[in-house]
Design a protein around this motif. Structure first.
Motif: not given
Length: 315
Positions: A235-255
């Motif tokens: 539900g909370e990641t509807a339409g997300y690809t596997a790569a999108d999951h990593l991009e979300v992670l990087a956006a919240h903790a870029p370092e």
């Protein structure tokens, strides 16, 4: 390996449960660091009535780590036993009430969890990511179906997990929450960090929103493994690809640097190049291997996941 690795596993709910079950085949040095944002069901009722950490995900982690002896398995079932009916106890698992009782008696969430761990002969330690309950606040586009482009704030884990809009980012309240010191120490002492699987915005990302915990993850000497879900379109990641999951992670903790991303081939909708590129931007390589349970779609097979963890830890 010359010795079994010390592993700090971060997450919550069913995803962390599966990861902990698998890790027991690989090591006897496990620390589970569990999200404390749940506001639904029994956990939500207890946190509102007594102003305590939501115990549900912590209970599940303890159940996952119960010793597989007759004693341990009986206590696992007892912790997970949920009272029926519409009365005051209806819907509460015994483990939630036990944990809440010990917190009330001892006045220390870590001491209470350690005591339950001793009772069930847990093969590892369970710690909260913060020592105060937190609420998730998400920026969501289209939470109101009549206004699909409007961005609004959705508050609470249950509402975020079930929103029909697109989750853009999440934060925590209070900001910053008070971290669990023992969890910070576990991250610093680990050989491997295992992040995920689990609901991305409500079980995985929240750990990165506790500044002291995020800093510990950034600066630890441990190697870092991200375990992707075997179902991408929740539900909370509807339409997300596997790569999108990593991009979300990087956006919240870029370092944050990763070493390995573990992915079941079934979650990759293209040749895998997008996922490899996203992983490489975080410093990681991708390991593709089947870890899904063929008989229970959408879940991890503990033995397959254990084999994958073993092989990665030996890299």
């Amino acid at each position: 390996m010359s010795r079994r690795p010390a592993v700090a596993a971060l997450g919550g709910g069913h995803g962390l449960f599966a990861s902990l079950q698998a890790l027991q085949y690989v090591t006897d040095q496990i620390t589970a660091i569990v999200t404390v944002a749940d506001d639904g069901g029994s956990s939500g009722r207890l946190r509102e009535e007594f102003d305590i950490l939501p115990p549900g995900d912590l209970r599940m982690a303890l159940a996952a780590l119960c010793d597989p002896s007759e004693w341990g398995l009986q206590w696992r079932d007892a912790l997970q036993h949920r009272f029926a009916g519409d009365g005051p106890l209806g819907g509460h698992p015994l483990g939630n009430l036990m944990i809440a009782s010990l917190w009330d008696l001892l006045g220390d969430p870590v001491a209470g969890l350690d005591l339950v761990g001793r009772l069930v002969e847990a093969r590892g330690r369970v710690l909260p990511m913060a020592i105060e309950p937190v609420r998730i606040e998400a920026q969501v586009r289209g939470a109101d179906p009549d206004q699909p482009e409007q961005i609004s704030t959705v508050t609470g884990q249950v509402k975020v997990a079930t929103t029909t809009g697109d989750v853009l980012s999440v934060g925590l309240h209070p900001d910053p929450p008070r971290p669990c010191t023992e969890a910070l120490d576990a991250v610093g002492d680990a050989d491997w960090i295992v992040l995920g699987p689990g609901s991305w915005f409500t079980s995985v990302i929240p750990h990165l929103l506790v500044p002291d915990l995020r800093d510990a993850l950034v600066h630890t000497k441990a190697r870092r493994l991200l375990t992707l879900n075997v179902t991408m379109h929740t539900g909370e990641t509807a339409g997300y690809t596997a790569a999108d999951h990593l991009e979300v992670l990087a956006a919240h903790a870029p370092e944050l640097h990763l070493d390995v991303v573990l992915a079941d081939p079934s979650v990759v909708t293209d040749s895998g190049d997008q996922l490899r590129d996203a992983a490489q931007s975080l410093g990681a390589t991708v390991v593709f291997t089947q870890v899904a349970d063929s008989d229970a779609p959408g879940t991890h097979d503990p033995l397959r996941l254990a084999a994958a963890y073993r092989d990665i830890f030996e890299l």
